[in-house]
Design a protein around this motif. Structure first.
Motif, PDB file in Angstrom:
ATOM      1  N   GLU A   1      -7.120  48.720  -9.464  1.00 48.81           N
ATOM      2  CA  GLU A   1      -6.974  49.658 -10.140  1.00 48.81           C
ATOM      3  C   GLU A   1      -7.440  49.643 -11.724  1.00 48.81           C
ATOM      4  N   THR A   2      -7.091  48.521 -12.416  1.00 50.19           N
ATOM      5  CA  THR A   2      -7.507  48.486 -13.911  1.00 50.19           C
ATOM      6  C   THR A   2      -8.239  47.168 -13.968  1.00 50.19           C
ATOM      7  N   ARG A   3      -8.294  46.095 -13.341  1.00 51.94           N
ATOM      8  CA  ARG A   3      -9.086  44.628 -13.522  1.00 51.94           C
ATOM      9  C   ARG A   3      -8.105  44.147 -14.857  1.00 51.94           C
ATOM     10  N   SER A   4      -7.025  44.291 -14.690  1.00 54.61           N
ATOM     11  CA  SER A   4      -5.984  43.700 -15.947  1.00 54.61           C
ATOM     12  C   SER A   4      -4.781  43.132 -15.213  1.00 54.61           C
ATOM     13  N   ILE A   5      -4.453  42.339 -16.252  1.00 55.93           N
ATOM     14  CA  ILE A   5      -3.078  41.422 -15.872  1.00 55.93           C
ATOM     15  C   ILE A   5      -2.261  41.990 -17.095  1.00 55.93           C
ATOM     16  N   PRO A   6      -0.748  42.077 -16.640  1.00 55.47           N
ATOM     17  CA  PRO A   6       0.124  42.523 -17.716  1.00 55.47           C
ATOM     18  C   PRO A   6       0.471  41.540 -18.864  1.00 55.47           C
ATOM     19  N   ARG A   7       0.703  41.677 -19.905  1.00 50.73           N
ATOM     20  CA  ARG A   7       0.869  40.911 -21.047  1.00 50.73           C
ATOM     21  C   ARG A   7       2.058  39.716 -20.732  1.00 50.73           C
ATOM     22  N   LYS A   8       3.140  40.329 -19.939  1.00 49.18           N
ATOM     23  CA  LYS A   8       4.283  39.436 -19.596  1.00 49.18           C
ATOM     24  C   LYS A   8       3.737  38.472 -18.321  1.00 49.18           C
ATOM     25  N   ALA A   9       2.984  38.760 -17.685  1.00 47.63           N
ATOM     26  CA  ALA A   9       2.487  37.617 -16.845  1.00 47.63           C
ATOM     27  C   ALA A   9       1.620  36.805 -17.244  1.00 47.63           C
ATOM     28  N   LYS A  10       0.801  37.091 -18.062  1.00 51.78           N
ATOM     29  CA  LYS A  10      -0.272  36.167 -18.889  1.00 51.78           C
ATOM     30  C   LYS A  10       0.676  35.128 -19.744  1.00 51.78           C
ATOM     31  N   VAL A  11       1.711  35.729 -20.385  1.00 53.65           N
ATOM     32  CA  VAL A  11       2.398  34.840 -21.203  1.00 53.65           C
ATOM     33  C   VAL A  11       3.243  33.759 -20.279  1.00 53.65           C
ATOM     34  N   ILE A  12       3.919  34.229 -19.203  1.00 51.77           N
ATOM     35  CA  ILE A  12       4.509  33.353 -18.344  1.00 51.77           C
ATOM     36  C   ILE A  12       3.582  32.291 -17.770  1.00 51.77           C
ATOM     37  N   ALA A  13       2.419  32.637 -17.268  1.00 54.85           N
ATOM     38  CA  ALA A  13       1.619  31.926 -16.504  1.00 54.85           C
ATOM     39  C   ALA A  13       0.797  30.841 -17.709  1.00 54.85           C
ATOM     40  N   ILE A  14       0.777  30.999 -18.844  1.00 47.50           N
ATOM     41  CA  ILE A  14       0.308  30.109 -20.075  1.00 47.50           C
ATOM     42  C   ILE A  14       1.369  29.211 -20.362  1.00 47.50           C
ATOM     43  N   ILE A  15       2.589  29.727 -20.545  1.00 48.14           N
ATOM     44  CA  ILE A  15       3.765  28.849 -20.959  1.00 48.14           C
ATOM     45  C   ILE A  15       4.018  27.951 -19.658  1.00 48.14           C
ATOM     46  N   THR A  16       3.889  28.372 -18.334  1.00 48.28           N
ATOM     47  CA  THR A  16       3.942  27.554 -17.212  1.00 48.28           C
ATOM     48  C   THR A  16       3.030  26.329 -17.292  1.00 48.28           C
ATOM     49  N   ILE A  17       1.867  26.748 -17.561  1.00 48.40           N
ATOM     50  CA  ILE A  17       0.745  25.885 -17.463  1.00 48.40           C
ATOM     51  C   ILE A  17       1.016  24.691 -18.838  1.00 48.40           C
ATOM     52  N   PHE A  18       1.590  25.113 -19.735  1.00 44.84           N
ATOM     53  CA  PHE A  18       1.560  24.410 -21.003  1.00 44.84           C
ATOM     54  C   PHE A  18       2.898  23.226 -20.720  1.00 44.84           C
ATOM     55  N   ILE A  19       3.986  23.905 -20.125  1.00 41.67           N
ATOM     56  CA  ILE A  19       4.899  23.079 -19.621  1.00 41.67           C
ATOM     57  C   ILE A  19       4.632  21.991 -18.666  1.00 41.67           C
ATOM     58  N   SER A  20       3.729  22.395 -17.741  1.00 44.42           N
ATOM     59  CA  SER A  20       2.968  21.525 -16.673  1.00 44.42           C
ATOM     60  C   SER A  20       2.448  20.308 -17.453  1.00 44.42           C
ATOM     61  N   ALA A  21       1.675  20.332 -18.471  1.00 44.15           N
ATOM     62  CA  ALA A  21       1.045  19.680 -19.027  1.00 44.15           C
ATOM     63  C   ALA A  21       1.863  18.828 -19.914  1.00 44.15           C
ATOM     64  N   LEU A  22       2.864  19.020 -20.469  1.00 39.80           N
ATOM     65  CA  LEU A  22       3.869  18.496 -21.069  1.00 39.80           C
ATOM     66  C   LEU A  22       4.581  17.441 -20.435  1.00 39.80           C
ATOM     67  N   ILE A  23       4.799  17.693 -19.146  1.00 35.60           N
ATOM     68  CA  ILE A  23       5.572  16.889 -18.048  1.00 35.60           C
ATOM     69  C   ILE A  23       4.526  15.977 -17.511  1.00 35.60           C
ATOM     70  N   THR A  24       3.474  16.445 -17.269  1.00 36.87           N
ATOM     71  CA  THR A  24       2.555  15.583 -16.504  1.00 36.87           C
ATOM     72  C   THR A  24       1.603  14.589 -17.219  1.00 36.87           C
ATOM     73  N   LEU A  25       1.049  15.203 -18.342  1.00 41.11           N
ATOM     74  CA  LEU A  25       0.117  14.122 -19.311  1.00 41.11           C
ATOM     75  C   LEU A  25       0.618  12.847 -19.416  1.00 41.11           C
ATOM     76  N   PRO A  26       2.205  12.715 -19.844  1.00 42.03           N
ATOM     77  CA  PRO A  26       2.606  11.747 -20.336  1.00 42.03           C
ATOM     78  C   PRO A  26       2.705  10.488 -19.048  1.00 42.03           C
ATOM     79  N   THR A  27       2.841  11.135 -17.940  1.00 40.82           N
ATOM     80  CA  THR A  27       2.953  10.353 -16.847  1.00 40.82           C
ATOM     81  C   THR A  27       1.785   9.553 -16.292  1.00 40.82           C
ATOM     82  N   VAL A  28       0.727  10.000 -16.803  1.00 35.51           N
ATOM     83  CA  VAL A  28      -0.664   9.602 -16.328  1.00 35.51           C
ATOM     84  C   VAL A  28      -1.110   8.396 -17.271  1.00 35.51           C
TER      85      VAL A  28
END
Length: 124
Positions: free
Chosen positions: A65-92
């Motif tokens: 209907e709107t070709r958009s994403i709710p702000r809350k979903a964007k924030v949660i997605a980006i925070i999850t990605i950064f947490i994944s980076a913080l956990i994963t990058l030091p192990t590589v």
């Protein structure tokens, strides 16, 4: 012959989308849209089920209907990605793998940021 294949693909896309709810690299809504397209060509019952699903249906309908994403979903997605980076990058150990992993994690952030934002949550 192609209908059973599309049903199997649709089910696989739904399964990957559900994993994408928990894994930041898998984009949930695009996978659901692929599943919906497969079901539209193969199974009206599965198509209707996906659109009316309590959890999976609202993001599909909002995107349609709107070709958009709710702000809350964007924030949660980006925070999850950064947490994944913080956990994963030091192990590589490999520098090259760190670059590849960083790119793999940055690409979804860029895509998410480029999509229009809405302040309203997913409509039930």
């Amino acid at each position: 012959m192609h209908k059973p294949l599309l049903i199997v693909l649709g089910i696989c896309f739904v399964a990957l989308a559900v994993l994408g709810i928990f894994l930041p690299v898998l984009p949930t809504t695009p996978l659901l849209l692929l599943a919906l397209a497969c079901f539209a060509k193969s199974s009206e019952k599965l198509h209707d089920w996906l659109l009316s699903h309590k959890t999976l249906g609202p993001p599909i309908r909002q995107w349609h209907e709107t070709r958009s994403i709710p702000r809350k979903a964007k924030v949660i997605a980006i925070i999850t990605i950064f947490i994944s980076a913080l956990i994963t990058l030091p192990t590589v150990d490999s520098y090259n793998m760190k670059i590849v992993l960083t790119a793999v994690l940055i690409i979804p952030v860029v895509i998410i940021l480029k999509i229009r934002t809405t302040d309203s949550p997913y409509k039930e």
